[in-house]
Scaffold this motif. Structure first.
Motif, short mmCIF file in Angstrom:
data_model
loop_
_atom_site.label_atom_id
_atom_site.label_comp_id
_atom_site.label_asym_id
_atom_site.label_seq_id
_atom_site.Cartn_x
_atom_site.Cartn_y
_atom_site.Cartn_z
N ALA A 91 29.90 66.49 19.83
CA ALA A 91 30.65 66.56 21.08
C ALA A 91 29.75 66.94 22.24
O ALA A 91 29.86 66.38 23.35
CB ALA A 91 31.80 67.56 20.94
N ARG A 92 28.86 67.88 22.02
CA ARG A 92 27.93 68.27 23.08
C ARG A 92 26.99 67.11 23.42
O ARG A 92 26.65 66.89 24.60
CB ARG A 92 27.13 69.50 22.66
N ALA A 93 26.54 66.38 22.37
CA ALA A 93 25.66 65.24 22.63
C ALA A 93 26.40 64.16 23.44
O ALA A 93 25.84 63.54 24.36
CB ALA A 93 25.16 64.66 21.31
N LEU A 94 27.67 63.93 23.11
CA LEU A 94 28.46 62.94 23.85
C LEU A 94 28.65 63.38 25.30
O LEU A 94 28.54 62.56 26.24
CB LEU A 94 29.82 62.75 23.18
N ALA A 95 28.90 64.66 25.51
CA ALA A 95 29.07 65.15 26.88
C ALA A 95 27.78 64.98 27.68
O ALA A 95 27.81 64.57 28.86
CB ALA A 95 29.50 66.62 26.86
N ALA A 96 26.63 65.25 27.07
CA ALA A 96 25.36 65.07 27.76
C ALA A 96 25.12 63.60 28.06
O ALA A 96 24.61 63.24 29.14
CB ALA A 96 24.22 65.65 26.91
N LEU A 97 25.48 62.72 27.13
CA LEU A 97 25.31 61.29 27.34
C LEU A 97 26.18 60.79 28.49
O LEU A 97 25.72 60.03 29.36
CB LEU A 97 25.64 60.54 26.05
N LEU A 98 27.43 61.25 28.54
CA LEU A 98 28.33 60.81 29.60
C LEU A 98 27.86 61.30 30.96
O LEU A 98 27.96 60.58 31.97
CB LEU A 98 29.76 61.31 29.32
N ARG A 99 27.36 62.53 31.01
CA ARG A 99 26.83 63.04 32.28
C ARG A 99 25.62 62.22 32.72
O ARG A 99 25.46 61.90 33.90
CB ARG A 99 26.44 64.52 32.14
N ALA A 100 24.76 61.86 31.77
CA ALA A 100 23.58 61.06 32.12
C ALA A 100 23.98 59.68 32.63
O ALA A 100 23.39 59.15 33.59
CB ALA A 100 22.66 60.95 30.91
N VAL A 101 24.98 59.08 31.99
CA VAL A 101 25.44 57.75 32.43
C VAL A 101 26.02 57.82 33.85
O VAL A 101 25.79 56.94 34.69
CB VAL A 101 26.47 57.19 31.43
N GLU A 102 26.77 58.88 34.11
CA GLU A 102 27.35 59.04 35.44
C GLU A 102 26.25 59.22 36.49
O GLU A 102 26.32 58.64 37.59
CB GLU A 102 28.30 60.24 35.44
N GLU A 103 25.24 60.03 36.15
CA GLU A 103 24.13 60.21 37.10
C GLU A 103 23.37 58.89 37.30
O GLU A 103 22.92 58.58 38.41
CB GLU A 103 23.18 61.29 36.57
N LEU A 104 23.22 58.11 36.22
CA LEU A 104 22.52 56.83 36.34
C LEU A 104 23.31 55.85 37.22
O LEU A 104 22.74 55.10 38.03
CB LEU A 104 22.29 56.24 34.95
N ARG A 105 24.63 55.86 37.09
CA ARG A 105 25.48 54.99 37.92
C ARG A 105 25.31 55.36 39.40
O ARG A 105 25.21 54.48 40.26
CB ARG A 105 26.94 55.13 37.49
N GLU A 106 25.29 56.66 39.68
CA GLU A 106 25.10 57.08 41.06
C GLU A 106 23.74 56.66 41.58
O GLU A 106 23.59 56.26 42.76
CB GLU A 106 25.26 58.61 41.17
N LEU A 107 22.69 56.74 40.73
CA LEU A 107 21.36 56.36 41.16
C LEU A 107 21.28 54.86 41.44
O LEU A 107 20.66 54.42 42.43
CB LEU A 107 20.34 56.76 40.09
N VAL A 108 21.92 54.03 40.59
CA VAL A 108 21.91 52.57 40.80
C VAL A 108 22.67 52.22 42.09
O VAL A 108 22.27 51.34 42.85
CB VAL A 108 22.51 51.86 39.58
N ALA A 109 23.78 52.95 42.30
CA ALA A 109 24.55 52.68 43.52
C ALA A 109 23.75 53.05 44.76
O ALA A 109 23.86 52.39 45.81
CB ALA A 109 25.87 53.44 43.49
N ALA A 110 22.92 54.06 44.66
CA ALA A 110 22.13 54.49 45.81
C ALA A 110 20.93 53.59 46.02
O ALA A 110 20.51 53.38 47.16
CB ALA A 110 21.67 55.94 45.62
N GLU A 111 20.37 53.02 44.94
CA GLU A 111 19.18 52.17 45.04
C GLU A 111 19.43 50.89 44.25
O GLU A 111 18.99 50.74 43.11
CB GLU A 111 17.94 52.89 44.51
N PRO A 112 20.16 49.95 44.78
CA PRO A 112 20.49 48.72 44.02
C PRO A 112 19.26 47.90 43.66
O PRO A 112 19.26 47.18 42.65
CB PRO A 112 21.41 47.95 44.97
#
Length: 519
Positions: A15-36
């Motif tokens: 569960a902790r690994a899944l939570a870390a993965l989801l947070r990383a994916v969310e941060e990656l989505r924000e980074l892609v949106a900021a720098e397409p």
């Protein structure tokens, strides 16, 4: 409520690994949106896997500020910390010495390799594994790494540092180092590693305050003294040697962590055996039929020894009982061979104990007529009488001989007990005391020491220098009575002046209470 199934350790890790993965994916989505423009680079499979591989998952309890984990190198290989302190970097500890292979040691492996052409690898060389553990340990901190080694153990013996410390110095020259000798209580003020150590160093460097020694008890405390109304000769002697020690042991009476000393227990048992034996024996003791005396003593030991804890286990108790019987028989044979006109008349004679025995002895000071009289209580081990009814007082001692046993040392050593017992015999028993001695129960020399009038037949065991005339004897009794009265006045007034030079053989027995500071 509260009945839902909880995650076990493995499920919680997932569960902790899944939570870390989801947070990383969310941060990656924000980074892609900021720098397409970097979307292709960031979302490439190799780059994505590399990013996910660097994710950290916190397991166990959440970290708390100031929390410290104590662990071995194997337990932290896959974890990260803010600060790591590596302790025990000593030769023989880290790295640990190699342990020989119990079934196939390296020596046999080499012989097999030579004889059979095998390629068995050596097993006893653990240095490579220890180097790996050391590298895994020193690579765990994010901010700070401290390596700790000592140059001496707690006893001052030299201790060699680990060569891993030299390896670190070679790789990273110029590292800051601090060193505190074993003889120093705190770190030097300029090198104090923490705020607490700096405060200790400042306190050590500050001005020293001379503690005020005990002088006397308050009026309220003095009124609550247990031994204020009726005193014993032993308490007066202890007070004369060191008032503070008397106060701690006789008044405060702190609970002891250990049982009574074995020597004290054996001495009490010997007293009981002697009382029972002497009450059953005729006097003088027959040297030609001493087997009868031995029978009586061993019967007394069989009755009395089970009442005392003389050792752990039946074998130890039986050995102690046999030793007690041997000591009593040796003393009785010594008295039988010494001869004399005295025979036991009173055993364990009590006075002032509040029972049906004799009343307390009341003494008045001649030098302080208005002082409160001394009321004395105690137990006299033995009073012997001769045919004329004259008395010889005996006080048993199971320890080693004291300096104050001979009469010549009574006044200098404040040895009062036998002299006061002689006064008790004179005033309460109405007998004429002609001697009083301290009788050792053990040791090579069983000769009693004290004072004996020169014209009485006390046997050949009396030391010649302990013989005194009747006026000298009366003078000793008067001096002991006056000294006891003076001590009782000081004791009842609550005077507690430390006497470290006389307190014990090792100096002050209670320096924390006395507040005695050596010059």
């Amino acid at each position: 409520r509260g009945a839902a199934r909880q995650l076990d350790a493995a499920e919680e890790a997932d569960a902790r690994a899944l939570a870390a993965l989801l947070r990383a994916v969310e941060e990656l989505r924000e980074l892609v949106a900021a720098e397409p423009r970097r979307a292709g680079e960031l979302l490439a499979p190799a780059a994505l896997l590399a990013t996910l591989a660097e994710l950290e998952v916190a397991l166990g309890s959440p970290p708390r500020a100031g929390a410290v984990l104590v662990a071995d190198p194997l337990a932290i290989r896959a974890r990260r910390f803010d600060t790591v302190i590596v302790c025990g970097l000593q030769e023989g500890e880290f790295p640990r010495p190699a342990h020989p292979e119990p079934f196939l040691p390296d020596e046999l492996r080499r012989e097999l390799n030579i004889a059979a052409g095998l390629g068995l690898p050596p097993r006893e060389d653990a240095l490579a594994d220890e180097r790996y553990l050391f590298y895994a340990t020193v690579s765990r901190p994010r901010r700070r790494l401290l390596l700790s080694t000592r140059d001496a153990d707690e006893d001052g013996n030299p201790a060699l540092p680990s060569f891993f410390v030299d390896d670190v110095r070679a790789v990273l020259p110029g590292l800051p180092e601090t060193h505190r000798p074993l003889s120093e209580v705190t770190w030097p003020l300029a090198q104090a590693p923490t705020a607490a150590e700096r405060a200790r160093a400042e306190a050590l460097a500050g001005p020293r305050l001379q503690p005020r020694p005990i002088a006397s008890l308050s009026a309220a405390a003095t009124a609550r003294l247990r031994q204020r109304e009726v005193l014993s000769a032993g308490a007066l002697e202890k007070y004369a040697r060191c008032p503070v020690r008397w106060f701690v042991e006789s008044e405060l009476q702190p609970a002891r962590f250990e049982p009574d000393p074995e020597a004290m227990t054996r001495g009490s048992c010997i007293h009981a055996v002697l009382e029972r034996s002497l009450a059953s024996l005729d006097w003088p003791l027959p040297l030609d039929r001493f087997a009868e005396v031995e029978t009586v003593v061993r019967e007394a030991v069989a009755v009395e020894s089970p009442k005392w804890v003389l050792g752990r286990g039946r074998a130890a108790q039986a050995a102690a009982a046999h030793e007690i019987a041997a000591d009593v028989l040796r003393l009785l044979r010594h008295e039988a061979e010494a001869g004399g006109a005295f025979k036991p008349a009173e055993l364990e004679l009590q006075f002032g104990m509040g029972e049906a025995g004799l009343p307390a002895l009341e003494l008045h000071s001649l030098e302080q007529p208005g002082a409160e009289p001394l009321r004395l209580r105690g137990v006299i081990d033995r009073v012997d009488l001769d045919l004329a009814g004259r008395a010889l007082v005996r006080d048993y001692k199971s320890g080693r001989p004291g300096r104050g046993w001979p009469v010549a040392q009574w006044r200098a050593e404040d040895q009062l007990q036998v002299a006061l017992y002689m006064v008790v015999v004179r005033e309460l028993l109405r007998r004429t005391p002609v001697g009083g001695v301290y009788q050792p129960l053990r040791g090579e020399n069983l000769r009693a020491r004290g004072i004996v009038r020169e014209d009485v037949n006390a046997g050949v065991a009396v030391v010649k220098t302990d013989r005194r005339s009747q006026p000298d004897l009366e003078q000793e009794l008067a001096a002991a009575s006056e000294r006891a009265c003076q001590l009782s006045v000081q004791l009842r007034a609550g005077r507690l002046v430390p006497a470290p030079d006389r307190c014990s053989r090792d100096g002050c027995a209670y320096p924390g209470i006395c507040r005695v500071v050596d010059a």
